[in-house]
Design a protein around this motif. Structure first.
Motif, PDB file in Angstrom:
ATOM      1  N   VAL A  91     -25.164 -19.445 134.570  1.00  0.00           N
ATOM      2  CA  VAL A  91     -23.765 -19.834 134.225  1.00  0.00           C
ATOM      3  C   VAL A  91     -22.983 -18.652 134.768  1.00  0.00           C
ATOM      4  N   ASN A  92     -21.995 -18.975 135.555  1.00  0.00           N
ATOM      5  CA  ASN A  92     -20.873 -18.024 136.154  1.00  0.00           C
ATOM      6  C   ASN A  92     -19.772 -18.095 135.690  1.00  0.00           C
ATOM      7  N   PRO A  93     -18.659 -17.059 135.548  1.00  0.00           N
ATOM      8  CA  PRO A  93     -17.648 -16.953 135.327  1.00  0.00           C
ATOM      9  C   PRO A  93     -16.616 -18.138 136.091  1.00  0.00           C
ATOM     10  N   GLY A  94     -15.897 -18.806 135.330  1.00  0.00           N
ATOM     11  CA  GLY A  94     -15.079 -20.056 135.902  1.00  0.00           C
ATOM     12  C   GLY A  94     -16.020 -21.215 135.798  1.00  0.00           C
ATOM     13  N   ASP A  95     -17.292 -21.362 135.297  1.00  0.00           N
ATOM     14  CA  ASP A  95     -18.041 -22.497 135.141  1.00  0.00           C
ATOM     15  C   ASP A  95     -17.481 -23.236 133.938  1.00  0.00           C
ATOM     16  N   PHE A  96     -17.914 -24.895 133.687  1.00  0.00           N
ATOM     17  CA  PHE A  96     -17.463 -25.428 132.685  1.00  0.00           C
ATOM     18  C   PHE A  96     -18.566 -25.788 131.871  1.00  0.00           C
ATOM     19  N   VAL A  97     -18.801 -25.859 130.478  1.00  0.00           N
ATOM     20  CA  VAL A  97     -19.911 -26.226 129.675  1.00  0.00           C
ATOM     21  C   VAL A  97     -19.494 -27.151 128.608  1.00  0.00           C
ATOM     22  N   ASN A  98     -19.854 -28.353 128.644  1.00  0.00           N
ATOM     23  CA  ASN A  98     -19.550 -29.280 127.592  1.00  0.00           C
ATOM     24  C   ASN A  98     -20.303 -29.258 126.272  1.00  0.00           C
ATOM     25  N   ILE A  99     -19.987 -29.591 125.064  1.00  0.00           N
ATOM     26  CA  ILE A  99     -20.245 -29.667 123.935  1.00  0.00           C
ATOM     27  C   ILE A  99     -20.438 -30.961 123.100  1.00  0.00           C
ATOM     28  N   ILE A 100     -21.300 -31.606 122.659  1.00  0.00           N
ATOM     29  CA  ILE A 100     -20.960 -32.798 121.845  1.00  0.00           C
ATOM     30  C   ILE A 100     -22.041 -32.706 120.796  1.00  0.00           C
ATOM     31  N   SER A 101     -21.680 -32.680 119.663  1.00  0.00           N
ATOM     32  CA  SER A 101     -22.170 -32.373 118.294  1.00  0.00           C
ATOM     33  C   SER A 101     -21.397 -32.599 117.060  1.00  0.00           C
ATOM     34  N   ALA A 102     -22.108 -32.941 115.830  1.00  0.00           N
ATOM     35  CA  ALA A 102     -21.473 -32.905 114.904  1.00  0.00           C
ATOM     36  C   ALA A 102     -21.005 -31.572 114.377  1.00  0.00           C
TER      37      ALA A 102
END
Length: 635
Positions: A91-102
């Motif tokens: 993972v690098n600066p400027g990347d996007f990471v999604n989260i799906i959770s309660a």
């Protein structure tokens, strides 16, 4: 058109909203807040919180019937390890990471860790279908997705070939079979990889988060989409820190104050209150996995700070009112009702800025033990700051809660200004308004009544949408809210309606549907309502029965059946007709509901009529029930 409105001779908010400090100088407040947050990022704010609140608990959650806790130092350590693990995964600066959770502690650990790695976290609503997830994942170009369990993972698996940028799915609670899949990395594996990476690269974590600057993105908030595809609102670190500082100046709660995290973290309200404001003020967040369980958690946690969307307050009001009305002990029932009536008399005089006679004051004071007991029944007896927002709420509901000592302060805002524009201060609430602006925020009304907003909370616009950004955010820094409002001489804002949702009847009458819908939902039988009337000769309504209250009401009348069966009941229709007739006496003739249809359905997030924050999708309802609507105008 946009520029002419922004530069027009609109009505400006008075500078002297009431308060202990007298007149407010918005420009001076803005300068003070700008100076206080200069150079600050959410990451630097978090690191300060880990040090300042080192002796306090940050998070609490239940496993079965037992509560577990995470201290602020533990929170900091988990964020460091997970951030290093993400870096080890490329993972690098400027990347996007999604989260799906309660809502759970790992959610906020992941969110904060993504930021510390230099990347940007983007939350997904738990109710999204695979195709909707695909749109957001591809729109932001996420390289990883963090999913709570197999149920969420399987939605991603269905679209794996359509989201090629996603290298791996990190699963918080994997089963053994899932952990062995090639596309899966487990939560524990990321933490372990982070510890190993830190041993070989001890300075990388500090280097990463210290390289972040205030103008960098801290998240994209994808609007829940009442119309059209969702838009990614670009919230910067500066926006988040500035807004937290602004609200902190109007909130009087100590570190360690109890709150409940239960609304979707994909929504700006929970993200701001449950994360950014938490690291600013040191709240203890107890996680509730679903809004449907909030009643149980209120009783256990007894929060000191609590924010809820109107539907939560409406359900609590209906439940408590029914409990009082159905109390078999006539003496207790009358005592409770008289206590509330006594408090309402005092409240309405105070709200009208009229003197309170001694006998009214005495009756209200003597009623306090009774209403205190009512508050304690649902865990609302230790509140210090309590708010409602995200949609209109009926005046009668607000008055009732104020009467029992729950001083709900309406807040107004949107994702585009990091959550709040205005807020009724504790102790200074004017019911029916959304308060004066939060500290440092400037508002004015355009020539057509649209509220325009300017301040450090106003975001950069929409990701990859320059034309839409230019339409909504003008060159002078004004956010065009899309809401029509009035501002009184004390600076309090009253929202009339969404600019695009105002109905114009065939006779040319402008009607605010949300006000009528709020009135309809005051009857405990009515769970949802949609008012119709645009380009029509008169106003009608679609009504959905409350799936919890309606069967209980019917049972008391000797009737049986679920919502579908009761929708055709003559007794139910007569009850609602009587209420509509009464309601209509308080409305102008053009606003009165001439006909209504009780639908056999339930409107839920999953069925598509409601957003994840329980707001009605008006376009969906109008399209889905087009034939029913037409029948109300053809008979």
């Amino acid at each position: 058109m946009v520029d002419s409105i922004a530069q027009g001779t609109g009505q400006a908010a008075p500078a002297g909203a009431p308060g202990k400090g007298g007149a407010r100088d918005v420009a001076e407040e803005r300068r003070e807040i700008d100076a206080a947050v200069a150079g600050q990022t959410v990451c630097s704010l978090f690191q300060q919180a880990v040090r300042s609140f080192s002796g306090l608990v940050a998070h609490r959650w239940k496993t079965g019937d037992a509560w577990s806790e995470m201290t602020w130092p533990d929170y900091g350590e988990n964020v460091r390890d997970f951030a290093n693990g993400l870096v080890s995964m490329g993972v690098n600066p400027g990347d996007f990471v999604n989260i799906i959770s309660a809502n759970r502690p790992e959610y906020l650990v992941a969110d904060m860790a993504i930021m510390h790695s230099g990347a940007t976290p983007v939350s997904l609503y738990n109710t999204l279908a695979p195709e909707q997830i695909e749109y957001i994942v591809n729109h932001c170009g996420a390289v990883l997705v963090i999913a709570e369990n197999r149920a969420f993972y399987e939605r991603l698996l269905k679209i794996r070939s359509q989201i090629p940028n996603v290298r791996s799915v990190i699963v918080i609670d994997p089963d053994d079979e899932l952990a062995a899949e090639d596309w899966v990395t487990t939560w524990d594996q990321v933490l372990q990889a982070g510890r190993e990476y830190a041993a070989a690269n001890p300075d990388e974590f500090e280097r990463r988060w210290k390289a972040i600057v205030p103008d960098d993105l801290c998240t994209l908030i994808y609007t829940s989409g009442t119309t059209g595809p969702p838009k990614g609102v670009m919230v910067t670190h500066a926006n988040a820190c500035w807004t937290a500082e602004s609200l902190a100046r109007a909130m009087f709660v100590d570190p360690g104050a109890r709150t409940i995290s239960y609304l979707p973290l994909a929504h700006i309200a929970e993200r701001l209150a449950g994360e950014y404001l938490q690291v600013k003020l040191g709240f203890v967040a107890s996680f509730c996995p679903a809004p449907t369980e909030i009643g149980k958690y209120l009783a256990e946690v007894k929060p000191e700070f609590f924010f809820a969307v109107p539907r939560i307050w409406e359900k609590l009001h209906a439940g408590l009112s029914a409990a009082i009305a159905n109390n078999p002990d006539e003496g207790q029932r009358q005592t409770a009702q008289k206590a509330i009536e006594a408090r309402l008399r005092k409240l309405r005089l105070e709200q009208a800025r009229k003197p309170v006679p001694d006998d009214v004051e005495k009756a209200a004071r003597e009623a306090e033990p009774v209403v205190q007991f009512i508050r304690s029944l649902v865990g609302l007896d230790q509140l210090k700051v309590v708010s409602a927002g995200a949609a209109p709420i009926a005046t009668e509901v607000l008055e009732w809660f104020h009467a029992i000592g729950v001083e709900i302060a309406e807040v107004y805002g949107q994702s585009e200004d990091t959550g709040p524009t205005s807020w009724n201060r504790p102790g200074q609430v004017k019911i029916g308004t959304v308060g004066p602006t939060v500290p440092g925020v400037e508002v004015k009304l355009a020539e057509d009544g649209e509220i325009l907003v300017r301040g450090g909370n106003v975001t950069k616009g929409y990701y990859k949408e320059p034309e839409l950004t230019a339409e909504t955010f003008d060159a002078e820094g004004w956010l065009h809210s899309g809401d029509v409002a009035t501002i009184d001489d004390e600076g309090y804002i009253r929202i009339v309606d969404r600019k695009k949702e105002i109905l114009i009847t065939a006779g040319g009458k402008n009607i605010a549907p949300s006000n009528i819908e709020s009135n309809l939902k005051q009857h405990p039988l009515i769970g949802q309502a949609c008012v119709i009337g645009d380009r029509r000769p008169y106003v009608t309504a679609l009504v959905v029965l409350d799936p919890e209250v309606a069967p209980q009401w019917a049972k008391g009348k000797g009737l049986e059946g679920d919502v579908a069966a009761l929708s055709g009941s003559d007794e139910v229709r007569s009850e609602i007709q009587a209420y509509v007739d009464q309601m209509n006496t308080k409305l102008h003739n053009q606003e009165q509901v001439k006909k209504f249809t009780i639908l056999p359905d339930e409107w839920t997030v999953d069925s598509g009529e409601l957003t994840p924050t329980l707001k009605m999708k008006r376009k969906v309802v109008n399209e889905r029930y087009g034939d029913v609507i037409e029948s109300m105008y053809s008979k």
